[in-house]
Design an enzyme around this catalytic site. Structure first.
Site, PDB file in Angstrom:
ATOM      1  N   ASP A   1      -5.100  -8.150  -3.259  1.00 14.08           N
ATOM      2  CA  ASP A   1      -5.368  -7.918  -1.841  1.00 14.08           C
ATOM      3  C   ASP A   1      -6.668  -8.574  -1.375  1.00 14.08           C
ATOM      4  O   ASP A   1      -6.732  -9.779  -1.165  1.00 14.08           O
ATOM      5  CB  ASP A   1      -5.353  -6.417  -1.566  1.00 14.08           C
TER       6      ASP A   1
ATOM      7  N   HIS B   1       0.832  -1.198   0.000  1.00 14.51           N
ATOM      8  CA  HIS B   1       0.000   0.000   0.000  1.00 14.51           C
ATOM      9  C   HIS B   1       0.871   1.255   0.000  1.00 14.51           C
ATOM     10  O   HIS B   1       0.909   1.967  -0.981  1.00 14.51           O
ATOM     11  CB  HIS B   1      -1.009   0.035   1.147  1.00 14.51           C
TER      12      HIS B   1
END
Length: 463
Positions: free
Chosen positions: A318, A267
């Site tokens: 993810d 991220h």
């Protein structure tokens, strides 16, 4: 020896036409552009129409999150309300149901052209935190599932000890995630073994879930392993880290020796200029997960600035709100356009590189992700005549194709997808429906962690 003739292929030098590829022992032994299909050396070659890419690498996966697709997007909410729904699923799984779900999820990945997955694995123990007879039963279920789905896996076994930067103890479903101590986690990690299709890596869940002293020990323990860490996904993480440690999460990792070329920060959405320089100067990779970052309202990360600073970029799906690395690649560029109000931040080659070679490198498979002699024989053929790709310049495929355009997939020279059908799991949709129905039924009976709707304990809460 197996031969494939690619109408177009994505080579390290760019897109080439009439490429004859020869495979032996799961490796490329010859790659010959400008070889017509009717050339004598192409006799008996399997024809691959369209554009053939190297295998795609999904560098960040939580397989059990696939059970949340289409169930958490209704109505309003935040990351924190989504997290409670995620906990209900986490509380429901056992090794058998997790294996069944993961086989289906990894098969969906194969259909999307993904030949290798990085599984950020923290669902370790039985409800309440008790160890299974085999303390790695859940991780072994994932390794077996990847084999059954025909793809490679790097199991990023995750250290998860606390419920926040303030050191609060784990509770509720979170007890399944923790080993109780760094030493207990390290001992369990020692019992995991690589396989031909599986490598063992490590992850520190985040600065929220790993105390600073354990971060130092973790950095030393994992030297030489592919190592990942969630970093600055939410502003609350930064605020808590600054309040308690006087440093940003990136600065804290740097202080503890947990940056560098073997490390991938996942991220890295909310960074200071100093943070970006720390990551780039150390060669720390960054895994971008645009569809999840949109779905969870995380924010837009500084992908171009990170790449310019020296951080290799990879891609992950993810939470699996979508499993489509073409969409993840586009998302990196489109987020930059939204943020800057300008177009053209990444070339098509940069985006495909993030989805292929860079992703494999982040997962510890350096000889995968390119169509080149000596490399792992992964091929992903994408149609150039679908409603989405018709008329597309092959070099711009990343801006047009979707997972639905994948027609054929080879992993280490083995056919895993033919004509859009998985060779071992012919009806992936049915496999998903069956696995998800089991999880949904079990999840209804599982209490989640105490509600955080009043916001009093959100700062630094662990995902």
């Amino acid at each position: 020896m197996t031969r494939y003739h690619c109408a177009h292929a994505w080579l390290p030098t760019g897109v080439a036409a009439d490429v004859l590829v020869e495979i032996a022992g799961g490796r490329f032994v010859a790659v010959r552009p400008d070889t017509p299909l009717d050339a004598p050396e192409a006799a008996g070659a399997v024809r691959l129409a369209g554009l053939t890419l190297p295998g795609l690498a999904n560098a960040h996966s939580h397989a059990f999150h696939r059970a949340l697709r289409g169930r958490t997007q209704r109505g309003r909410g935040t990351f924190w309300t989504w997290r409670e729904q995620m906990y209900a699923v986490a509380g429901a799984l056992d090794p058998d149901s997790y294996h069944a779900l993961a086989v289906a999820v990894y098969s969906e990945m194969a259909l999307a052209g993904i030949t290798c997955v990085g599984e950020f694995h923290y669902l370790h123990h039985a409800p309440g935190g008790a160890a299974y007879t085999d303390p790695n039963a859940m991780g072994e279920a994932l390794i077996a599932a990847a084999a059954d789905a025909g793809i490679r896996i790097t199991l990023l076994d995750t250290l998860y000890l606390t419920a926040g930067v303030d050191g609060r103890a784990l509770e509720g479903v979170q007890l399944r995630f923790g080993d109780g101590s760094f030493d207990a986690w390290s001992t369990r990690l020692d019992r995991l073994r690589p396989r031909p299709h599986a490598r063992i890596g490590a992850a520190a869940h985040s600065v929220r879930a790993v105390p600073v002293d354990a971060l130092t020990a973790f950095a030393a323990r994992t030297d030489g392993l592919p190592t990942h860490v969630h970093l600055s996904e939410q502003r609350a993480e930064n605020e808590a880290c600054l309040a308690i440690h006087g440093r940003t999460p990136t600065e804290l990792l740097a202080d503890r020796g947990l940056l560098g070329g073997r490390v991938t920060a996942v991220h890295a959405t909310h960074l200071s200029d100093t943070d970006r320089a720390e990551l780039g100067d150390s060669g720390t990779g960054v895994c971008c997960c645009p569809t999840t970052e949109r779905d969870l309202a995380d924010g837009i990360g500084p992908a171009r600035a990170l790449a310019d600073a020296g951080s290799p970029l990879s891609l992950g799906s993810d939470s699996h709100a979508v499993i489509d690395l073409f969409e993840e690649a586009r998302g990196v560029e489109m987020h930059e356009r939204l943020h800057t109000e300008r177009r053209g931040h990444f070339t098509g080659a940069e985006l495909i590189g993030a989805a292929t070679a860079a992703g494999h490198a982040a997962l510890g498979w350096p000889h995968a992700g390119t169509i080149a002699v000596g490399g792992r024989a992964d091929l992903v053929t994408v149609a150039l005549d679908s409603p989405r790709t018709a008329g597309c310049d092959p070099a711009a495929i990343g801006f047009a194709a979707t997972a639905a355009d994948v027609r054929h997939v080879l992993v280490d020279g083995r056919a895993v997808v033919r004509d859009g059908v998985h060779t071992a799991v012919p009806d992936v949709g049915a496999a998903l429906r069956e696995a998800l129905a089991t999880v949904a039924a079990d999840a209804r009976a599982v209490p989640v962690a105490p509600s955080e709707a009043d916001g009093r304990r959100r700062i630094g809460a662990a995902r």
